[in-house]
Design an enzyme around this catalytic site. Structure first.
Site, PDB file in Angstrom:
ATOM      1  N   TYR A  33     -12.442  -2.165  -3.909  1.00  0.00           N
ATOM      2  CA  TYR A  33     -13.174  -2.035  -2.621  1.00  0.00           C
ATOM      3  C   TYR A  33     -14.655  -1.974  -2.471  1.00  0.00           C
ATOM      4  CZ  TYR A  33      -8.425  -1.586  -0.198  1.00  0.00           C
ATOM      5  OH  TYR A  33      -7.176  -2.040   0.079  1.00  0.00           O
ATOM      6  N   LYS A  37       0.893  -1.105  -0.038  1.00  0.00           N
ATOM      7  CA  LYS A  37      -0.124   0.003  -0.149  1.00  0.00           C
ATOM      8  C   LYS A  37       0.925   1.233  -0.066  1.00  0.00           C
ATOM      9  CE  LYS A  37      -4.052  -1.869   2.144  1.00  0.00           C
ATOM     10  NZ  LYS A  37      -4.983  -1.959   3.355  1.00  0.00           N
ATOM     11  N   GLU A  49      -9.534  -9.598  -8.225  1.00  0.00           N
ATOM     12  CA  GLU A  49      -8.841  -8.391  -7.877  1.00  0.00           C
ATOM     13  C   GLU A  49      -7.542  -8.580  -9.118  1.00  0.00           C
ATOM     14  OE1 GLU A  49      -7.798  -8.896  -3.635  1.00  0.00           O
ATOM     15  OE2 GLU A  49      -9.806  -8.284  -3.198  1.00  0.00           O
ATOM     16  N   HIS A 105      -2.138  -5.379   1.319  1.00  0.00           N
ATOM     17  CA  HIS A 105      -3.300  -5.767   1.121  1.00  0.00           C
ATOM     18  C   HIS A 105      -3.304  -7.215   0.612  1.00  0.00           C
ATOM     19  CE1 HIS A 105      -7.445  -6.486  -0.790  1.00  0.00           C
ATOM     20  NE2 HIS A 105      -6.567  -7.015  -1.666  1.00  0.00           N
ATOM     21  N   PHE A 164     -15.875   4.140   6.989  1.00  0.00           N
ATOM     22  CA  PHE A 164     -14.198   4.328   6.575  1.00  0.00           C
ATOM     23  C   PHE A 164     -13.950   4.164   5.206  1.00  0.00           C
ATOM     24  CE2 PHE A 164     -14.795  -0.289   7.190  1.00  0.00           C
ATOM     25  CZ  PHE A 164     -14.192  -1.017   6.052  1.00  0.00           C
ATOM     26  N   ASN A 221      -2.337   0.239   7.091  1.00  0.00           N
ATOM     27  CA  ASN A 221      -1.903  -1.251   7.465  1.00  0.00           C
ATOM     28  C   ASN A 221      -0.903  -1.909   6.368  1.00  0.00           C
ATOM     29  OD1 ASN A 221      -3.926  -1.738   5.779  1.00  0.00           O
ATOM     30  ND2 ASN A 221      -4.756  -2.886   7.120  1.00  0.00           N
ATOM     31  N   ARG A 228      -2.475 -14.372   3.703  1.00  0.00           N
ATOM     32  CA  ARG A 228      -3.244 -13.666   4.872  1.00  0.00           C
ATOM     33  C   ARG A 228      -2.855 -13.839   6.129  1.00  0.00           C
ATOM     34  NH1 ARG A 228      -7.778 -10.006   3.591  1.00  0.00           N
ATOM     35  NH2 ARG A 228      -8.693 -10.776   5.464  1.00  0.00           N
ATOM     36  N   ARG A 271       1.736  -7.056   9.169  1.00  0.00           N
ATOM     37  CA  ARG A 271       1.127  -5.720   9.878  1.00  0.00           C
ATOM     38  C   ARG A 271       1.433  -5.593  11.287  1.00  0.00           C
ATOM     39  NH1 ARG A 271      -4.658  -7.155   6.970  1.00  0.00           N
ATOM     40  NH2 ARG A 271      -4.382  -5.779   5.187  1.00  0.00           N
ATOM     41  N   THR A 309      -6.607  -7.441   9.953  1.00  0.00           N
ATOM     42  CA  THR A 309      -6.617  -5.999   9.653  1.00  0.00           C
ATOM     43  C   THR A 309      -6.239  -5.029  10.450  1.00  0.00           C
ATOM     44  OG1 THR A 309      -8.827  -6.733   8.522  1.00  0.00           O
ATOM     45  CG2 THR A 309      -8.484  -4.514   8.661  1.00  0.00           C
TER      46      THR A 309
HETATM   47  P1  IDP Z   1      -8.339  -6.474   4.959  1.00  0.00           P
HETATM   48  O1  IDP Z   1      -7.498  -5.415   4.241  1.00  0.00           O
HETATM   49  O2  IDP Z   1      -7.624  -7.171   6.118  1.00  0.00           O
HETATM   50  O3  IDP Z   1      -9.084  -7.650   4.213  1.00  0.00           O
HETATM   51  P2  IDP Z   1     -11.079  -5.298   5.265  1.00  0.00           P
HETATM   52  O4  IDP Z   1     -11.977  -5.541   6.115  1.00  0.00           O
HETATM   53  O5  IDP Z   1     -11.300  -5.982   3.794  1.00  0.00           O
HETATM   54  O6  IDP Z   1      -9.553  -5.722   5.693  1.00  0.00           O
HETATM   55  O7  IDP Z   1     -10.782  -3.712   4.898  1.00  0.00           O
HETATM   56  C1  IDP Z   1      -9.925  -3.154   3.962  1.00  0.00           C
HETATM   57  C2  IDP Z   1      -9.074  -2.220   4.409  1.00  0.00           C
HETATM   58  O8  IDP Z   1      -9.959  -0.981   4.885  1.00  0.00           O
HETATM   59  C3  IDP Z   1      -8.077  -2.405   5.535  1.00  0.00           C
HETATM   60  O9  IDP Z   1      -7.247  -3.114   5.144  1.00  0.00           O
HETATM   61  C4  IDP Z   1      -8.119  -1.085   6.184  1.00  0.00           C
HETATM   62  O10 IDP Z   1      -7.010  -0.433   5.580  1.00  0.00           O
HETATM   63  C5  IDP Z   1      -9.260  -0.508   6.045  1.00  0.00           C
HETATM   64  N1  IDP Z   1     -10.281  -0.624   7.189  1.00  0.00           N
HETATM   65  C6  IDP Z   1     -11.005  -1.723   7.411  1.00  0.00           C
HETATM   66  N2  IDP Z   1     -11.753  -1.500   8.481  1.00  0.00           N
HETATM   67  C7  IDP Z   1     -11.515  -0.263   8.887  1.00  0.00           C
HETATM   68  C8  IDP Z   1     -12.050   0.406   9.789  1.00  0.00           C
HETATM   69  O11 IDP Z   1     -12.807  -0.205  10.849  1.00  0.00           O
HETATM   70  N3  IDP Z   1     -11.426   1.751  10.099  1.00  0.00           N
HETATM   71  C9  IDP Z   1     -10.602   2.111   9.402  1.00  0.00           C
HETATM   72  N4  IDP Z   1     -10.054   1.541   8.348  1.00  0.00           N
HETATM   73  C10 IDP Z   1     -10.626   0.208   7.794  1.00  0.00           C
HETATM   74 MG    MG Z   2     -10.340  -7.368   2.645  1.00  0.00          MG
END
Ligand code: IDP
Ligand code: MG
Length: 157
Positions: free
Chosen positions: A52, A12, A129, A118, A60, A115, A88, A105, A94
C-alpha cells in the site's frame, strides 16, 4: 500476438473470517481465469507497507494497514485474457455502496473499510504486487489443460 495477463488478488481478512474464501475464489474460477498461485498468510509489516505504498500519508492509511494485518489473507495470482481489468470489473468499485450489483464488493460488503477483496489496478501494479507475495517458483502457469492430460494418460496405456 495475444498474451494472457496475470493479476494479484487477495481475499482480505474480513472475508477470510466470514468464511467467504471459496465464494470469492469461485467467482474468478467460473469466469475462466486460471488460479496459478494460492496461499494463506499473515501480511508482514514490510509486505503491508510495500503493498500500500501509494496510499502512505492518506488519512485512511493507518486503518488500511491495520485492516490488511487484522487476520490472515488468501493471496492468489490468476491468469487470463485482460485479467487485470476483468478482475477489477468483477470486484466492483472501492466503495461497496457504489459498486454495481452482482460485483463481489456489492454482493458481499457494506463499507470500503471492509471491502473483502483486493485486485491490482494495472499490469505494472500486478507484477509489483505479485513479487511482494510470491516467488516465481510458487506460480504454476504451465499447467496442461484437462483434455491434454486425459489424452496423454489414455495414450500411455
Ligand atoms: P482499490 O482497493 O479499489 O484499488 P484503493 O484506492 O487502492 O482501492 O484503496 C485501497 C484500499 O484502501 C481500499 O480497497 C479500501 O479498503 C481502503 N480505502 C480506500 N479509500 C478509502 C477511504 O476513503 N476510506 C477508508 N478506506 C479506504
Ligand atoms: Mg488499489
Amino acid at each position: 500476438m495475444h498474451t494472457e495477463e496475470r493479476t494479484f488478488i487477495a481475499v482480505k481478512p474480513d472475508a477470510v473470517q466470514r468464511g467467504l474464501i471459496g465464494e470469492i475464489i469461485k467467482r474468478f474460477e467460473t469466469k475462466g481465469y486460471k488460479v496459478i498461485g494460492l496461499k494463506m498468510l499473515r501480511v508482514s509489516d514490510a509486505q503491508a507497507k510495500a503493498h500500500y505504498a501509494e496510499h502512505e500519508g492518506k488519512p485512511f492509511y493507518p486503518r488500511l494497514i491495520r485492516y490488511i494485518q487484522s487476520g490472515p489473507i488468501v493471496a492468489m495470482v490468476i491468469q487470463g485474457y485482460g485479467a487485470v481489468a476483468g478482475a477489477r470489473h468483477m470486484m466492483g468499485c472501492t466503495d461497496p455502496l457504489k459498486a454495481d450489483m452482482g460485483t463481489i464488493r456489492a454482493d458481499f460488503a457494506q463499507v470500503m473499510e471492509y471491502n473483502v477483496v483486493h485486485g491490482s489496478d494495472s499490469v505494472e501494479s500486478a507484477e509489483r504486487e505479485i513479487a511482494i507475495y510470491f516467488n516465481e517458483n510458487e506460480l504454476f502457469a504451465d499447467g496442461k489443460c484437462m483434455s491434454e492430460l486425459v489424452i496423454e494418460s489414455l495414450d500411455a496405456d
